[in-house]
Design a protein around this motif. Structure first.
Motif, short mmCIF file in Angstrom:
data_model
loop_
_atom_site.label_atom_id
_atom_site.label_comp_id
_atom_site.label_asym_id
_atom_site.label_seq_id
_atom_site.Cartn_x
_atom_site.Cartn_y
_atom_site.Cartn_z
N GLN A 160 0.84 -1.20 0.00
CA GLN A 160 0.00 0.00 0.00
C GLN A 160 0.87 1.26 0.00
N VAL A 161 1.91 1.24 0.82
CA VAL A 161 2.82 2.40 0.89
C VAL A 161 3.52 2.59 -0.46
N ALA A 162 3.95 1.49 -1.07
CA ALA A 162 4.64 1.57 -2.36
C ALA A 162 3.74 2.13 -3.45
N ALA A 163 2.43 1.92 -3.31
CA ALA A 163 1.47 2.41 -4.30
C ALA A 163 1.01 3.84 -4.02
N THR A 164 1.58 4.47 -2.98
CA THR A 164 1.16 5.81 -2.56
C THR A 164 2.26 6.83 -2.89
N PRO A 165 1.99 7.77 -3.79
CA PRO A 165 3.01 8.75 -4.13
C PRO A 165 3.62 9.48 -2.94
N LEU A 166 2.83 9.74 -1.91
CA LEU A 166 3.37 10.44 -0.74
C LEU A 166 4.13 9.52 0.21
N GLY A 167 4.15 8.22 -0.09
CA GLY A 167 5.09 7.33 0.56
C GLY A 167 4.77 6.89 1.98
N ARG A 168 3.53 6.97 2.40
CA ARG A 168 3.15 6.49 3.73
C ARG A 168 1.66 6.26 3.78
N LEU A 169 1.19 5.55 4.81
CA LEU A 169 -0.23 5.46 5.06
C LEU A 169 -0.72 6.78 5.67
N ALA A 170 -2.01 7.02 5.58
CA ALA A 170 -2.58 8.22 6.20
C ALA A 170 -2.51 8.11 7.72
N HIS A 171 -2.45 9.26 8.37
CA HIS A 171 -2.64 9.34 9.81
C HIS A 171 -4.08 9.80 10.07
N THR A 172 -4.58 9.53 11.26
CA THR A 172 -5.94 9.97 11.58
C THR A 172 -6.08 11.48 11.42
N GLY A 173 -5.02 12.22 11.76
CA GLY A 173 -5.07 13.68 11.64
C GLY A 173 -5.21 14.16 10.20
N ASP A 174 -4.67 13.40 9.24
CA ASP A 174 -4.83 13.76 7.83
C ASP A 174 -6.30 13.75 7.44
N VAL A 175 -7.00 12.73 7.92
CA VAL A 175 -8.42 12.58 7.60
C VAL A 175 -9.22 13.67 8.32
N ALA A 176 -8.86 13.93 9.57
CA ALA A 176 -9.57 14.96 10.35
C ALA A 176 -9.47 16.33 9.69
N GLN A 177 -8.34 16.64 9.09
CA GLN A 177 -8.17 17.94 8.42
C GLN A 177 -9.18 18.11 7.28
N ALA A 178 -9.38 17.05 6.50
CA ALA A 178 -10.35 17.12 5.40
C ALA A 178 -11.77 17.29 5.93
N VAL A 179 -12.08 16.54 7.00
CA VAL A 179 -13.40 16.66 7.62
C VAL A 179 -13.62 18.08 8.14
N ALA A 180 -12.60 18.63 8.79
CA ALA A 180 -12.72 19.97 9.38
C ALA A 180 -12.99 21.03 8.33
N PHE A 181 -12.38 20.88 7.15
CA PHE A 181 -12.67 21.84 6.08
C PHE A 181 -14.14 21.74 5.67
N TYR A 182 -14.60 20.54 5.42
CA TYR A 182 -16.00 20.35 5.01
C TYR A 182 -16.97 20.87 6.08
N ALA A 183 -16.56 20.81 7.35
CA ALA A 183 -17.43 21.23 8.46
C ALA A 183 -17.48 22.73 8.65
N SER A 184 -16.58 23.46 8.00
CA SER A 184 -16.38 24.87 8.32
C SER A 184 -17.21 25.81 7.46
N GLU A 185 -17.21 27.07 7.87
CA GLU A 185 -17.82 28.14 7.07
C GLU A 185 -17.05 28.33 5.76
N ASP A 186 -15.76 28.00 5.79
CA ASP A 186 -14.94 28.17 4.58
C ASP A 186 -15.47 27.33 3.43
N ASN A 187 -16.09 26.21 3.74
CA ASN A 187 -16.68 25.39 2.70
C ASN A 187 -18.09 25.89 2.39
N ALA A 188 -18.17 26.95 1.62
CA ALA A 188 -19.47 27.54 1.30
C ALA A 188 -20.05 27.00 -0.01
N PHE A 189 -19.22 26.36 -0.85
CA PHE A 189 -19.70 26.06 -2.20
C PHE A 189 -19.28 24.68 -2.70
#
Length: 251
Positions: free
Chosen positions: A207-236
């Motif tokens: 899985q890591v070899a197939a990932t250009p960024l060279g590692r598995l995701a961390h839980t914080g990586d996923v949380a950052q995407a969720v936080a954007f979708y949850a915010s006022e910044d995501n208006a559109f």
């Protein structure tokens, strides 16, 4: 991140893993966070205590998100404490069988489909009236890259999460005029989670070899995407899927 202070976010399955990381991040961004859990009360209270120690606001609430009455009780508790729920992060993961289709029963495949959709249906129905009344809401569903890219033994989870993703798109179409955005976050393998636990070392290396960024995701990586979708910044952005997998889905 602007305009999130005081918003109330309900994170299902938030006692550990992606849910806990998301609860902590949303609280750090100024939201009041409901840490939902099913069995892990002590772990949920640890998440709440950590948020409080960092200056945030959180409360732990037990509920089986497949149970209409339990979810209704949870929503009443949240309303009594903080008013309505502005953001739903539906992260709770119901059990599923890991085996080839040829060895699988309908109860295992159909049961996972039923659990997945029942939970999403139940929690969404519970929070929608308040969001509709306020003319503002954020619905975010945790999916998986397995709904697009099959992996041996994961047909039950992958099929159920594919259904969840399409459910979210239909909601996005229907709820957009009401001021409610609906989006899906689809992680690839995430280190230190239940799904990653089914991968042996050889699989993880692949899985890591197939990932250009060279590692598995961390839980914080996923949380950052969720936080954007949850915010006022995501208006559109609505009806979209964020693939949090380090570029693995390009292949």
């Amino acid at each position: 991140m602007t305009g999130t202070t005081g918003r109330v976010a309900l994170v299902t399955g938030a006692s550990s893993g992606i849910g806990a990381a998301t609860a902590r991040l949303l609280a750090a961004r100024g939201m009041r966070v409901v840490v939902n859990y099913l069995h892990s009360g002590a772990a949920a209270e640890e998440v709440v205590a950590g948020i409080g120690a960092a200056g945030g606001q959180a409360m732990a609430v037990q509920a089986d998100v497949r149970d209409t009455a339990a979810v209704a009780t949870m929503i009443v508790q949240v309303q009594a404490a903080w008013g309505g729920t502005d953001v739903l992060v539906h992260n709770a993961l119901t059990p599923y069988a890991i085996k080839p289709f040829q060895d699988m029963t309908w109860k295992e495949l159909g049961g996972k489909l039923d659990d997945e959709m029942r939970a999403a249906f139940t929690v969404t129905k519970a929070v929608l009236p308040g969001m509709t009344e306020r003319g503002w809401g954020r619905l975010i569903y945790l999916g998986t890259g397995l709904s697009r890219q099959p992996r041996a033994g994961m047909i039950a989870l992958g099929t159920a999460k594919a259904a969840l993703a399409q459910f979210a798109r239909y909601l996005a179409q229907e709820l957009g005029p009401l001021g409610i955005t609906v989006n899906v976050v689809e992680p690839g393998p995430v280190a230190d989670t239940r799904i990653a636990g089914v991968l042996d070392d050889q699989n993880k290396q692949r899985q890591v070899a197939a990932t250009p960024l060279g590692r598995l995701a961390h839980t914080g990586d996923v949380a950052q995407a969720v936080a954007f979708y949850a915010s006022e910044d995501n208006a559109f952005m609505t009806g979209t899927t964020a693939a949090v997998n380090g570029g693995m889905s390009m292949y």
